[in-house]
Design a protein around this motif. Structure first.
Motif, PDB file in Angstrom:
ATOM      1  N   UNK A   1       0.898  -1.358  -0.094  1.00  0.00           N
ATOM      2  CA  UNK A   1      -0.066  -0.127  -0.119  1.00  0.00           C
ATOM      3  C   UNK A   1       0.870   1.340  -0.087  1.00  0.00           C
ATOM      4  N   UNK A   2       1.866   1.281   0.611  1.00  0.00           N
ATOM      5  CA  UNK A   2       2.897   2.351   0.573  1.00  0.00           C
ATOM      6  C   UNK A   2       3.477   2.749  -0.915  1.00  0.00           C
ATOM      7  N   UNK A   3       3.543   1.808  -1.672  1.00  0.00           N
ATOM      8  CA  UNK A   3       4.219   1.832  -2.901  1.00  0.00           C
ATOM      9  C   UNK A   3       5.856   1.607  -2.858  1.00  0.00           C
ATOM     10  N   UNK A   4       6.161   1.298  -1.794  1.00  0.00           N
ATOM     11  CA  UNK A   4       7.530   1.187  -1.592  1.00  0.00           C
ATOM     12  C   UNK A   4       8.107  -0.106  -1.732  1.00  0.00           C
ATOM     13  N   UNK A   5       7.415  -1.381  -1.758  1.00  0.00           N
ATOM     14  CA  UNK A   5       7.915  -2.519  -1.577  1.00  0.00           C
ATOM     15  C   UNK A   5       7.230  -3.411  -2.824  1.00  0.00           C
ATOM     16  N   UNK A   6       7.885  -3.910  -3.784  1.00  0.00           N
ATOM     17  CA  UNK A   6       7.402  -4.629  -4.812  1.00  0.00           C
ATOM     18  C   UNK A   6       7.761  -5.984  -4.628  1.00  0.00           C
ATOM     19  N   UNK A   7       6.814  -7.117  -4.885  1.00  0.00           N
ATOM     20  CA  UNK A   7       6.919  -8.364  -4.736  1.00  0.00           C
ATOM     21  C   UNK A   7       6.721  -9.026  -6.233  1.00  0.00           C
ATOM     22  N   UNK A   8       7.752  -9.731  -6.546  1.00  0.00           N
ATOM     23  CA  UNK A   8       7.325 -10.610  -7.713  1.00  0.00           C
ATOM     24  C   UNK A   8       6.950 -11.991  -7.865  1.00  0.00           C
ATOM     25  N   UNK A   9       5.839 -12.335  -8.493  1.00  0.00           N
ATOM     26  CA  UNK A   9       5.164 -13.693  -8.385  1.00  0.00           C
ATOM     27  C   UNK A   9       5.446 -14.314  -9.757  1.00  0.00           C
ATOM     28  N   UNK A  10       6.047 -15.508  -9.827  1.00  0.00           N
ATOM     29  CA  UNK A  10       6.088 -16.287 -11.153  1.00  0.00           C
ATOM     30  C   UNK A  10       4.848 -17.070 -11.264  1.00  0.00           C
ATOM     31  N   UNK A  11       4.763 -17.404 -12.885  1.00  0.00           N
ATOM     32  CA  UNK A  11       3.596 -18.467 -12.850  1.00  0.00           C
ATOM     33  C   UNK A  11       3.660 -19.782 -11.954  1.00  0.00           C
ATOM     34  N   UNK A  12       5.026 -20.055 -11.825  1.00  0.00           N
ATOM     35  CA  UNK A  12       5.084 -21.116 -10.844  1.00  0.00           C
ATOM     36  C   UNK A  12       4.433 -20.815  -9.344  1.00  0.00           C
ATOM     37  N   UNK A  13       4.772 -19.871  -8.858  1.00  0.00           N
ATOM     38  CA  UNK A  13       4.204 -19.380  -7.574  1.00  0.00           C
ATOM     39  C   UNK A  13       2.657 -19.606  -7.739  1.00  0.00           C
ATOM     40  N   UNK A  14       2.156 -18.942  -8.766  1.00  0.00           N
ATOM     41  CA  UNK A  14       0.630 -19.101  -8.910  1.00  0.00           C
ATOM     42  C   UNK A  14       0.063 -20.589  -8.861  1.00  0.00           C
ATOM     43  N   UNK A  15       0.985 -21.337  -9.675  1.00  0.00           N
ATOM     44  CA  UNK A  15       0.579 -22.749  -9.910  1.00  0.00           C
ATOM     45  C   UNK A  15       0.413 -23.278  -8.493  1.00  0.00           C
ATOM     46  N   UNK A  16       1.550 -23.099  -7.742  1.00  0.00           N
ATOM     47  CA  UNK A  16       1.690 -23.863  -6.460  1.00  0.00           C
ATOM     48  C   UNK A  16       0.546 -23.361  -5.520  1.00  0.00           C
ATOM     49  N   UNK A  17       0.317 -22.161  -5.406  1.00  0.00           N
ATOM     50  CA  UNK A  17      -0.483 -21.561  -4.442  1.00  0.00           C
ATOM     51  C   UNK A  17      -2.039 -21.593  -4.823  1.00  0.00           C
ATOM     52  N   UNK A  18      -2.290 -21.704  -6.223  1.00  0.00           N
ATOM     53  CA  UNK A  18      -3.712 -22.092  -6.752  1.00  0.00           C
ATOM     54  C   UNK A  18      -4.085 -23.487  -6.467  1.00  0.00           C
ATOM     55  N   UNK A  19      -3.019 -24.577  -6.487  1.00  0.00           N
ATOM     56  CA  UNK A  19      -3.303 -25.658  -6.190  1.00  0.00           C
ATOM     57  C   UNK A  19      -3.541 -25.866  -4.755  1.00  0.00           C
ATOM     58  N   UNK A  20      -2.953 -25.184  -3.996  1.00  0.00           N
ATOM     59  CA  UNK A  20      -2.929 -25.066  -2.430  1.00  0.00           C
ATOM     60  C   UNK A  20      -4.339 -24.921  -2.025  1.00  0.00           C
ATOM     61  N   UNK A  21      -4.949 -23.528  -2.756  1.00  0.00           N
ATOM     62  CA  UNK A  21      -6.072 -23.232  -2.559  1.00  0.00           C
ATOM     63  C   UNK A  21      -7.380 -24.063  -3.081  1.00  0.00           C
ATOM     64  N   UNK A  22      -6.887 -24.638  -4.035  1.00  0.00           N
ATOM     65  CA  UNK A  22      -8.021 -25.773  -4.581  1.00  0.00           C
ATOM     66  C   UNK A  22      -8.245 -26.559  -3.512  1.00  0.00           C
ATOM     67  N   UNK A  23      -7.180 -27.129  -2.702  1.00  0.00           N
ATOM     68  CA  UNK A  23      -6.968 -28.210  -1.856  1.00  0.00           C
ATOM     69  C   UNK A  23      -7.721 -27.660  -0.544  1.00  0.00           C
ATOM     70  N   UNK A  24      -7.513 -26.332  -0.280  1.00  0.00           N
ATOM     71  CA  UNK A  24      -8.466 -25.848   0.832  1.00  0.00           C
ATOM     72  C   UNK A  24      -9.979 -25.929   0.751  1.00  0.00           C
ATOM     73  N   UNK A  25     -10.345 -25.388  -0.694  1.00  0.00           N
ATOM     74  CA  UNK A  25     -11.689 -25.681  -0.960  1.00  0.00           C
ATOM     75  C   UNK A  25     -12.265 -26.891  -0.505  1.00  0.00           C
ATOM     76  N   UNK A  26     -11.480 -27.897  -1.118  1.00  0.00           N
ATOM     77  CA  UNK A  26     -11.811 -29.423  -0.981  1.00  0.00           C
ATOM     78  C   UNK A  26     -11.930 -29.726   0.230  1.00  0.00           C
ATOM     79  N   UNK A  27     -11.108 -29.191   1.216  1.00  0.00           N
ATOM     80  CA  UNK A  27     -11.081 -29.528   2.598  1.00  0.00           C
ATOM     81  C   UNK A  27     -12.528 -29.028   3.446  1.00  0.00           C
ATOM     82  N   UNK A  28     -13.194 -27.949   2.535  1.00  0.00           N
ATOM     83  CA  UNK A  28     -14.232 -27.559   3.127  1.00  0.00           C
ATOM     84  C   UNK A  28     -15.564 -28.217   2.454  1.00  0.00           C
TER      85      UNK A  28
END
Length: 167
Positions: free
Chosen positions: A23-50
């Motif tokens: 929010x301050x515009x001071x810190x940027x973080x890069x996310x790769x497609x690999x990051x999105x793959x892993x994190x979206x898989x995890x979230x799909x598993x979270x949904x399954x657990x629910x």
């Protein structure tokens, strides 16, 4: 889209997908497609657990933070239909959308939990409340569930071109 585009681009683990700025515009973080793959898989598993399954609907009201993309992609991979909404929604808007779509769950940030709580009693389909960022009593922590989830997504039923993608 999650498998055919994001996961395919993730084969190059260095390919940049997203840059997020604090929010301050001071810190940027890069996310790769690999990051999105892993994190979206995890979230799909979270949904399954629910107990979420293909065709269920989930109301998503977050600012455009990395977790928004993770949740959207995870839902798409599982065949859960996302209902993205602006954080400007009023409690009345939220109630209407949840009830019309018979949403199973809500994902929002701490700043919007009060709006959801205001109408929760009038939303019988809503079984799960997930909060991104800080923790809140009565809400499931997005971060906590993600930390517990497997990064591997096995047995997801492929979506078809005629399956609903978005509400």
């Amino acid at each position: 889209f999650g498998f055919d585009v994001v996961d395919r681009w993730a084969e190059d683990r260095t390919k940049l997908a997203l840059i997020s700025v604090d929010p301050t515009g001071e810190r940027a973080e890069q996310h790769t497609f690999w990051d999105l793959k892993v994190q979206s898989n995890k979230f799909a598993n979270v949904l399954r657990s629910l107990g979420a399954k293909k065709g269920d609907r989930v109301f998503l009201m977050l600012p455009r933070i990395p977790q928004w993309y993770v949740a959207m992609l995870g839902m798409m991979k599982l065949g859960v239909v996302p209902m993205p909404a602006t954080t400007l929604c009023t409690p009345r808007d939220i109630e209407y959308r949840i009830n019309q779509a018979e949403a199973l769950a809500v994902i929002t940030d701490l700043g919007n939990t009060a709006k959801v709580e205001e109408v929760a009693g009038a939303c019988p389909s809503m079984q799960h409340l997930l909060v991104v960022g800080e923790e809140k009593r009565g809400w499931t922590s997005f971060a906590e569930k993600m930390a517990e989830a497997s990064p591997y997504l096995d047995g997801a039923e492929r979506t078809r071109s005629d399956d609903p993608l978005l509400i």
